[in-house]
Design an enzyme around this catalytic site. Structure first.
Site, mmCIF file in Angstrom:
data_model
loop_
_atom_site.group_PDB
_atom_site.id
_atom_site.type_symbol
_atom_site.label_atom_id
_atom_site.label_comp_id
_atom_site.label_asym_id
_atom_site.label_seq_id
_atom_site.Cartn_x
_atom_site.Cartn_y
_atom_site.Cartn_z
ATOM 1 N N SER A 262 -46.328 20.756 -4.709
ATOM 2 C CA SER A 262 -47.175 20.589 -5.892
ATOM 3 C C SER A 262 -48.335 19.647 -5.610
ATOM 4 O O SER A 262 -48.364 18.957 -4.590
ATOM 5 C CB SER A 262 -46.341 20.023 -7.044
ATOM 6 O OG SER A 262 -46.046 18.658 -6.776
ATOM 7 N N LYS A 263 -49.274 19.623 -6.558
ATOM 8 C CA LYS A 263 -50.417 18.729 -6.426
ATOM 9 C C LYS A 263 -49.937 17.279 -6.335
ATOM 10 O O LYS A 263 -50.502 16.470 -5.615
ATOM 11 C CB LYS A 263 -51.351 18.906 -7.617
ATOM 12 C CG LYS A 263 -52.499 17.909 -7.625
ATOM 13 C CD LYS A 263 -53.559 18.263 -8.640
ATOM 14 C CE LYS A 263 -54.739 17.326 -8.537
ATOM 15 N NZ LYS A 263 -54.416 15.939 -8.916
ATOM 16 N N ARG A 264 -48.882 16.984 -7.103
ATOM 17 C CA ARG A 264 -48.373 15.611 -7.105
ATOM 18 C C ARG A 264 -47.905 15.182 -5.709
ATOM 19 O O ARG A 264 -48.107 14.045 -5.302
ATOM 20 C CB ARG A 264 -47.233 15.459 -8.121
ATOM 21 C CG ARG A 264 -47.384 14.203 -8.937
ATOM 22 C CD ARG A 264 -46.477 14.145 -10.152
ATOM 23 N NE ARG A 264 -46.235 15.438 -10.759
ATOM 24 C CZ ARG A 264 -45.007 15.940 -10.945
ATOM 25 N NH1 ARG A 264 -43.940 15.288 -10.540
ATOM 26 N NH2 ARG A 264 -44.862 17.103 -11.541
ATOM 27 N N GLY A 266 -49.128 16.135 -2.919
ATOM 28 C CA GLY A 266 -50.340 15.849 -2.161
ATOM 29 C C GLY A 266 -50.913 14.494 -2.530
ATOM 30 O O GLY A 266 -51.287 13.704 -1.664
ATOM 31 N N ASP A 267 -50.962 14.225 -3.845
ATOM 32 C CA ASP A 267 -51.511 12.945 -4.310
ATOM 33 C C ASP A 267 -50.686 11.785 -3.763
ATOM 34 O O ASP A 267 -51.218 10.769 -3.319
ATOM 35 C CB ASP A 267 -51.518 12.890 -5.841
ATOM 36 C CG ASP A 267 -52.546 13.860 -6.422
ATOM 37 O OD1 ASP A 267 -53.405 14.336 -5.646
ATOM 38 O OD2 ASP A 267 -52.480 14.157 -7.630
#
Ligand code: GLU
Length: 506
Positions: A262-264, A266-267
């Site tokens: 998920s994007k999270r 990556g962040d």
């Protein structure tokens, strides 16, 4: 006669395209090219509530950056258009009517509230509610209401949906190129909505109608659609159409291997999960802006789920087309590894045309307020490229060519600047003065001979030498560095260093 290969990538423009989506596009593209077929980009924008401005352009730009060429699509046109589902609305309603007429679908008037209440009643008795063969004859639809009542409600513009009439107890055989054959009983499925109350088709209807009308031969899509496969198979049957072949691609997993990437993730771990920077609303970083070569990005994605069956890891797009086979796509999720992504970029860094790299490097140099000839830039880049994975890292590997050390790395001084260092460096200056031509090879030869003859420690001399020239214990081959700097600058740096660091710390 075998069917012509026609595949489609069918994203919904709901935001930036996840790298999992890019991989789906890539596999479709490789498959199409491999079989001399057609790659279609279809924009599935019938869910207006999830539509996001800019997403469609983002998708096209991302594919373009990756070198995934669209044969038929919104921009490219083609004989099967329009390629945006919102522009094909009329066709869907007509096909839904066809199903109603043949008793494969029906109209349902149940309001959300009514359905919620029914669901609660079921749950209160410990059951789950499904709108299907077991319940539909107790609900408000064209199967239970008299015909005149149905007509009256429609005339009065009471909102309704169209539902697929899933058989009560049929075994539905499904085939998937990657997962093999499966059997699902229709009794476990519900009567999916085909046309929503706003008159728009759902994904299921629009997708099947378009795949049929666009003569799609193979549907290659994400694993999240596997549960819809039995419904889709039933719908093809209901229409009397030949179904395409299906291949459901494995999920992209988090670096831990647990759960969907998920994007999270990556962040949290500092890597992008989108191909390009997303500039709207909640912004997101992209591989392009992070300095990845598109070829490296594509190469990495290709191997996330597919394996060539050999140890080979570096593939150009042409090689991927040549070697790709959908049968070699795995069933289990592919773990995403950000370090491996960097590794790929590092490999491609070494394969770039030196002149191209030098051009990008010169931009960095100019941004720092310096300028050098293109040939010179190429030379510096060739000295340090194997130490970096990104163009942006080239500056920090070469800054000392432009800027003499202002101070000296404290740790390095403590460790490497000894009592006798100043004396050694003074003697080295005399040695250097006599070298002509002041090339890397010549300097190396003379300096090393001197060290051996005097029986000095190689490390003691070379570390102190590097410290004074670079300011720290980093950088490429020292003799290459001094060749670029030239004799005068090298001597100046050594002299200044001796003044600064003096007799050492003992
Ligand atoms: N619009 C769907 C998606 O974005 C397409 C799925 C499919 O390829 O059938 O996932």
């Amino acid at each position: 006669m075998s069917k012509k290969t026609r595949v489609r990538f069918a994203p919904s423009p709901t935001g930036p395209l996840h790298i999992g989506g890019v991989r789906t596009a890539l596999y479709n593209y490789l498959f199409a090219r491999k079989h001399g077929g057609t790659f279609i980009l279809r924009i599935e924008d019938t869910d207006r509530s999830r539509f996001v401005e800019g997403a469609e352009e983002y998708i096209m730009e991302a594919l373009e950056w990756c070198g995934i060429e669209v044969d038929e699509g919104v921009r490219e046109g083609g004989d099967y258009g329009p390629y945006r589902q919102s522009e094909r609305k009329n066709a869907y309603v007509q096909y839904a009517e066809q199903l109603i007429d043949s008793d494969k679908a029906y109209i349902a008037f149940d309001t959300t509230e009514e359905l919620d209440n029914t669901r609660k009643e079921y749950e209160a008795k410990g059951n789950t509610f499904m709108y299907n063969a077991r319940t539909r004859d107790r609900l408000r639809n064209s199967l239970t209401l008299p015909e005149y009542e149905v007509s009256r409600l429609i005339d009065e513009k009471v909102p309704y949906v169209v539902r697929f009439k899933m058989p009560a107890n049929d075994d539905i055989p499904t085939e998937d190129i990657i997962r093999g054959n499966m059997m699902v009983n229709s009794g476990t499925l519900d009567d999916k909505i085909l046309i929503k109350a706003d008159g728009m088709p759902t994904y299921h209807l629009a997708n099947i109608v378009d795949d049929h009308l666009m003569e799609i031969s193979h549907v290659i899509r994400g694993e999240e659609w596997l549960p819809s496969l039995p419904l889709h198979v039933m719908m093809y049957e209901a229409f009397g159409w030949e179904a395409p072949s299906f291949a459901h691609l494995p999920l992209l997993l988090k670096p831990t291997g647990k759960g969907k990437l998920s994007k999270r993730d990556g962040d949290k771990l500092g890597f992008p999960v989108f191909p390009l920077h997303w500039p709207y609303g909640e912004q997101a970083r992209g591989y392009r802006e992070d300095g990845y070569f598109p070829e490296a990005f594509v190469n990495m994605l290709a191997l996330l789920g597919w394996n060539p069956g050999t140890e080979k890891e570096i593939f150009s797009m042409d090689e991927l087309i040549e070697e790709f086979s959908i049968e070699r796509v795995g069933k289990s999720g592919a773990r995403f590894d950000p370090e491996k992504a960097k590794w790929f970029n590092h490999q491609y860094m070494q394969m770039q045309d030196p002149a191209d790299l030098a051009k990008d490097y010169l931009k960095l140099v100019k941004a720092k307020g310096y300028d050098i000839a293109p040939g010179e830039a190429e030379k510096l880049v060739s000295m340090v490229r194997e130490r970096v994975s990104f163009v942006s890292e080239l500056w920090e590997q070469t800054d000392f060519f432009f800027e003499a050390p202002g101070d000296y790395n404290e740790k390095a001084v403590k460790k490497k600047w000894k009592d006798n260092s100043a004396v050694l460096m003074k003697e080295l200056m005399e040695v250097l003065k006599g070298i002509d031509p002041f090339t890397s090879a010549e300097t190396e030869k003379v300096v090393k001979e001197w060290i051996q003859e005097k029986e000095y420690g190689m490390g003691a001399v070379m570390n102190a030498f590097r410290l004074l020239v670079v300011g720290a214990l980093r950088g490429p081959h020292l003799f290459d560095i001094v060749e670029v700097l030239g004799k005068e600058e090298t001597l100046e740096r050594i002299e200044r260093g001796i003044d600064e660091l003096g007799g050492g710390e003992g």
